[in-house]
Motif scaffolding. Structure first.
Motif, short mmCIF file in Angstrom:
data_model
loop_
_atom_site.label_atom_id
_atom_site.label_comp_id
_atom_site.label_asym_id
_atom_site.label_seq_id
_atom_site.Cartn_x
_atom_site.Cartn_y
_atom_site.Cartn_z
N PRO A 152 37.23 40.81 42.25
CA PRO A 152 38.21 40.85 42.93
C PRO A 152 39.27 41.38 41.92
O PRO A 152 39.02 41.05 40.82
CB PRO A 152 38.49 39.53 43.36
CG PRO A 152 37.79 38.59 42.52
CD PRO A 152 36.31 39.50 42.11
N ASN A 153 40.31 42.12 42.56
CA ASN A 153 41.28 42.97 41.59
C ASN A 153 42.47 41.37 41.55
O ASN A 153 42.26 40.37 42.04
CB ASN A 153 41.91 43.88 42.10
CG ASN A 153 42.38 43.88 43.60
OD1 ASN A 153 43.00 42.87 43.94
ND2 ASN A 153 42.19 44.84 44.32
N ILE A 206 37.35 36.44 50.47
CA ILE A 206 37.85 37.20 49.16
C ILE A 206 37.08 36.57 47.95
O ILE A 206 36.60 37.30 47.29
CB ILE A 206 39.25 36.87 48.86
CG1 ILE A 206 40.09 37.52 49.90
CG2 ILE A 206 39.80 37.20 47.51
CD1 ILE A 206 41.57 36.95 49.59
N ASP A 207 36.56 35.34 48.41
CA ASP A 207 35.59 34.72 47.32
C ASP A 207 34.36 35.23 47.01
O ASP A 207 33.91 35.22 45.97
CB ASP A 207 35.53 33.15 47.60
CG ASP A 207 34.88 32.24 46.51
OD1 ASP A 207 35.52 32.50 45.27
OD2 ASP A 207 34.35 31.60 46.95
N SER A 265 45.39 36.58 43.07
CA SER A 265 46.46 35.93 43.32
C SER A 265 46.57 35.26 44.84
O SER A 265 46.95 34.23 45.10
CB SER A 265 47.76 36.90 43.40
OG SER A 265 48.85 36.26 43.61
N GLU A 266 45.85 36.04 45.86
CA GLU A 266 45.83 35.81 47.11
C GLU A 266 44.95 34.46 47.07
O GLU A 266 45.22 33.43 48.17
CB GLU A 266 45.22 36.57 48.13
CG GLU A 266 45.19 36.42 49.63
CD GLU A 266 46.30 35.95 50.07
OE1 GLU A 266 46.48 35.59 51.52
OE2 GLU A 266 47.51 36.73 49.60
N LEU A 267 43.62 34.55 46.23
CA LEU A 267 42.96 33.45 46.38
C LEU A 267 43.71 32.02 45.82
O LEU A 267 43.52 30.93 46.65
CB LEU A 267 41.76 33.52 45.51
CG LEU A 267 40.49 33.98 45.91
CD1 LEU A 267 39.42 34.31 44.83
CD2 LEU A 267 39.96 33.23 47.05
N LEU A 268 44.71 31.81 44.93
CA LEU A 268 45.30 30.95 44.65
C LEU A 268 46.20 30.32 45.55
O LEU A 268 46.25 29.35 45.60
CB LEU A 268 45.92 31.34 43.20
CG LEU A 268 44.96 31.39 42.05
CD1 LEU A 268 45.88 31.93 40.94
CD2 LEU A 268 44.40 30.16 41.66
#
Length: 75
Positions: A47-48, A41-42, A53-56
């Motif tokens: 990113p949307n 994702i990074d 949110s998924e990264l966090l």
């Protein structure tokens, strides 16, 4: 080569003394999986909100997993 008793069994030795590392290896594998998901994702350019949110969430899971591994290594 070491002088081993005649009844020495490598598989029995591995089963007895390698079992503790199996759980730790599994925890490291899980950490690598979390890190791979984070990295996937990074690298996205834009990113949307769901991805951010998924990264966090992944950052929190990675931090928790590192604590778990640290506690297992200290035990």
């Amino acid at each position: 080569m070491a002088n081993l008793p005649d009844n020495f069994s490598q598989s029995a030795f591995d089963a007895r003394y390698g079992a503790g590392n199996t759980a730790l290896d599994n925890e490291y594998d899980y950490l690598r999986g979390l890190q791979d998901a984070y990295d996937a994702i990074d690298v996205l350019e834009d990113p949307n909100d769901d991805q951010l949110s998924e990264l966090l969430a992944l950052e929190d899971q990675i931090a928790d997993q590192r604590i778990t591994i640290s506690m297992m290594e200290d035990a």
